[in-house]
Design a protein around this motif. Structure first.
Motif, PDB file in Angstrom:
ATOM      1  N   GLU A  29       0.818  -1.217   0.000  1.00 56.19           N
ATOM      2  CA  GLU A  29       0.000   0.000   0.000  1.00 56.19           C
ATOM      3  C   GLU A  29       0.851   1.266   0.000  1.00 56.19           C
ATOM      4  OE1 GLU A  29      -1.605   0.879   4.293  1.00 56.19           O
ATOM      5  OE2 GLU A  29      -1.670  -1.280   3.915  1.00 56.19           O
ATOM      6  N   PHE A  30       2.122   1.141   0.391  1.00 52.01           N
ATOM      7  CA  PHE A  30       3.020   2.291   0.380  1.00 52.01           C
ATOM      8  C   PHE A  30       3.860   2.352  -0.897  1.00 52.01           C
ATOM      9  CE2 PHE A  30       2.590   0.983   4.860  1.00 52.01           C
ATOM     10  CZ  PHE A  30       1.882   2.081   5.302  1.00 52.01           C
ATOM     11  N   TRP A  31       3.726   1.364  -1.749  1.00 48.21           N
ATOM     12  CA  TRP A  31       4.534   1.255  -2.961  1.00 48.21           C
ATOM     13  C   TRP A  31       3.883   2.029  -4.099  1.00 48.21           C
ATOM     14  CZ3 TRP A  31       9.206  -0.220  -4.435  1.00 48.21           C
ATOM     15  CH2 TRP A  31       9.430  -0.476  -5.771  1.00 48.21           C
ATOM     16  N   SER A  32       4.670   2.798  -4.803  1.00 50.25           N
ATOM     17  CA  SER A  32       4.191   3.513  -5.984  1.00 50.25           C
ATOM     18  C   SER A  32       4.921   2.948  -7.208  1.00 50.25           C
ATOM     19  CB  SER A  32       4.455   5.009  -5.853  1.00 50.25           C
ATOM     20  OG  SER A  32       4.119   5.645  -7.063  1.00 50.25           O
ATOM     21  N   ASN A  33       4.213   2.126  -7.945  1.00 51.04           N
ATOM     22  CA  ASN A  33       4.803   1.530  -9.138  1.00 51.04           C
ATOM     23  C   ASN A  33       5.143   2.601 -10.164  1.00 51.04           C
ATOM     24  OD1 ASN A  33       5.571  -0.980 -10.367  1.00 51.04           O
ATOM     25  ND2 ASN A  33       3.927  -0.651 -11.841  1.00 51.04           N
ATOM     26  N   ASP A  34       4.318   3.638 -10.232  1.00 55.70           N
ATOM     27  CA  ASP A  34       4.549   4.719 -11.183  1.00 55.70           C
ATOM     28  C   ASP A  34       5.851   5.462 -10.865  1.00 55.70           C
ATOM     29  OD1 ASP A  34       3.602   6.056 -13.487  1.00 55.70           O
ATOM     30  OD2 ASP A  34       2.996   7.754 -12.231  1.00 55.70           O
ATOM     31  N   LYS A  64      11.550  -9.147 -17.498  1.00 55.81           N
ATOM     32  CA  LYS A  64      11.536  -8.769 -16.072  1.00 55.81           C
ATOM     33  C   LYS A  64      11.172  -7.299 -15.911  1.00 55.81           C
ATOM     34  CE  LYS A  64      14.791 -12.287 -14.518  1.00 55.81           C
ATOM     35  NZ  LYS A  64      13.832 -13.124 -13.854  1.00 55.81           N
ATOM     36  N   ILE A  65      11.623  -6.471 -16.843  1.00 59.33           N
ATOM     37  CA  ILE A  65      11.256  -5.046 -16.811  1.00 59.33           C
ATOM     38  C   ILE A  65       9.778  -4.883 -17.157  1.00 59.33           C
ATOM     39  CG2 ILE A  65      11.643  -2.815 -17.945  1.00 59.33           C
ATOM     40  CD1 ILE A  65      13.942  -3.601 -16.115  1.00 59.33           C
ATOM     41  N   LEU A  66       9.311  -5.600 -18.165  1.00 63.86           N
ATOM     42  CA  LEU A  66       7.913  -5.482 -18.598  1.00 63.86           C
ATOM     43  C   LEU A  66       6.939  -6.023 -17.561  1.00 63.86           C
ATOM     44  CD1 LEU A  66       8.333  -6.405 -22.353  1.00 63.86           C
ATOM     45  CD2 LEU A  66       7.748  -4.177 -21.419  1.00 63.86           C
ATOM     46  N   ASP A  67       7.407  -6.859 -16.635  1.00 63.45           N
ATOM     47  CA  ASP A  67       6.532  -7.382 -15.579  1.00 63.45           C
ATOM     48  C   ASP A  67       5.998  -6.291 -14.665  1.00 63.45           C
ATOM     49  OD1 ASP A  67       6.625  -9.978 -16.398  1.00 63.45           O
ATOM     50  OD2 ASP A  67       8.188 -10.589 -14.978  1.00 63.45           O
ATOM     51  N   PHE A  68       6.599  -5.115 -14.681  1.00 64.15           N
ATOM     52  CA  PHE A  68       6.126  -4.022 -13.836  1.00 64.15           C
ATOM     53  C   PHE A  68       4.921  -3.298 -14.434  1.00 64.15           C
ATOM     54  CE2 PHE A  68      10.237  -4.698 -11.989  1.00 64.15           C
ATOM     55  CZ  PHE A  68       9.995  -4.496 -10.646  1.00 64.15           C
ATOM     56  N   PHE A  69       4.553  -3.648 -15.657  1.00 67.07           N
ATOM     57  CA  PHE A  69       3.410  -3.033 -16.314  1.00 67.07           C
ATOM     58  C   PHE A  69       2.364  -4.095 -16.600  1.00 67.07           C
ATOM     59  CE2 PHE A  69       7.254  -0.756 -17.655  1.00 67.07           C
ATOM     60  CZ  PHE A  69       6.967   0.498 -17.161  1.00 67.07           C
TER      61      PHE A  69
END
Length: 180
Positions: A29-34, A64-69
């Motif tokens: 809940e404290f994480w900002s993926n953006d 691995k990078i694309l997994d964040f989207f």
């Protein structure tokens, strides 16, 4: 691979693994993926993945990078376009897979942008996701039509009979008021 490249690879892999752990932990809940995907550290990891793909033809670090989207999102496709500009390759994108389609795509950027700035400002053509037979939606059989293909009522076992299931249409049997 030199000793410095191995250290760099391990550093970026640890960074990405830690970010994935935080996203799935109680701290999510404290994480900002953006904010993370627009950071310089994320750009450095993406740059390493692009350089690795260009040198070795291996797209595993790019995945691995694309997994964040989210798969198929605008930022996902913009990141693929950024990788195309960085590597000079055209990519074929399918679910959980990205392959080199052609080399020397003429999209190589002269002014390499930071990935976060590219995600904010890119207004060009986005790559197309290739549909294959595995991506088609599965046919889900309607629960009302499960027993619609029956030849005769004597073929059913009494325990699994649709006559005993509440809410189903009854075609005869004890208590229905129909004669045989």
């Amino acid at each position: 691979m030199t000793h410095g490249n191995k250290e760099q690879k391990n550093k970026f892999l640890q960074l990405l693994a830690l970010a994935h752990q935080i996203k799935k932990s109680e701290l999510a809940e404290f994480w900002s993926n953006d904010k993370f995907t627009h950071s310089l550290k994320f750009h450095q990891a993406a740059f390493f993945a692009a350089r690795h793909c260009k040198e070795h033809g291996d797209t595993t670090y790019m995945l691995k990078i694309l997994d964040f989207f989210c798969y198929g999102s605008i930022n996902y496709l913009k990141t693929v376009a950024w990788f195309e500009g960085r590597t000079g390759f055209n990519f074929e994108v399918t679910r959980n897979l990205i392959r080199i389609k052609t080399k020397n795509n003429k999209k190589i950027e002269e002014n390499f942008q930071v990935l976060g700035d590219f995600l904010k400002n890119y207004k060009g053509v986005l790559p197309v996701i290739e549909q294959n037979e595995l991506d088609e939606p599965e046919y889900i059989e309607d629960s009302n039509n499960i027993h619609s293909r029956r030849d005769s009522i004597d073929e059913f076992d009494l325990i699994d009979s649709p006559l005993r299931i509440a809410g189903k249409q009854v075609f005869g049997g004890y208590g229905t008021g129909k004669r045989r």
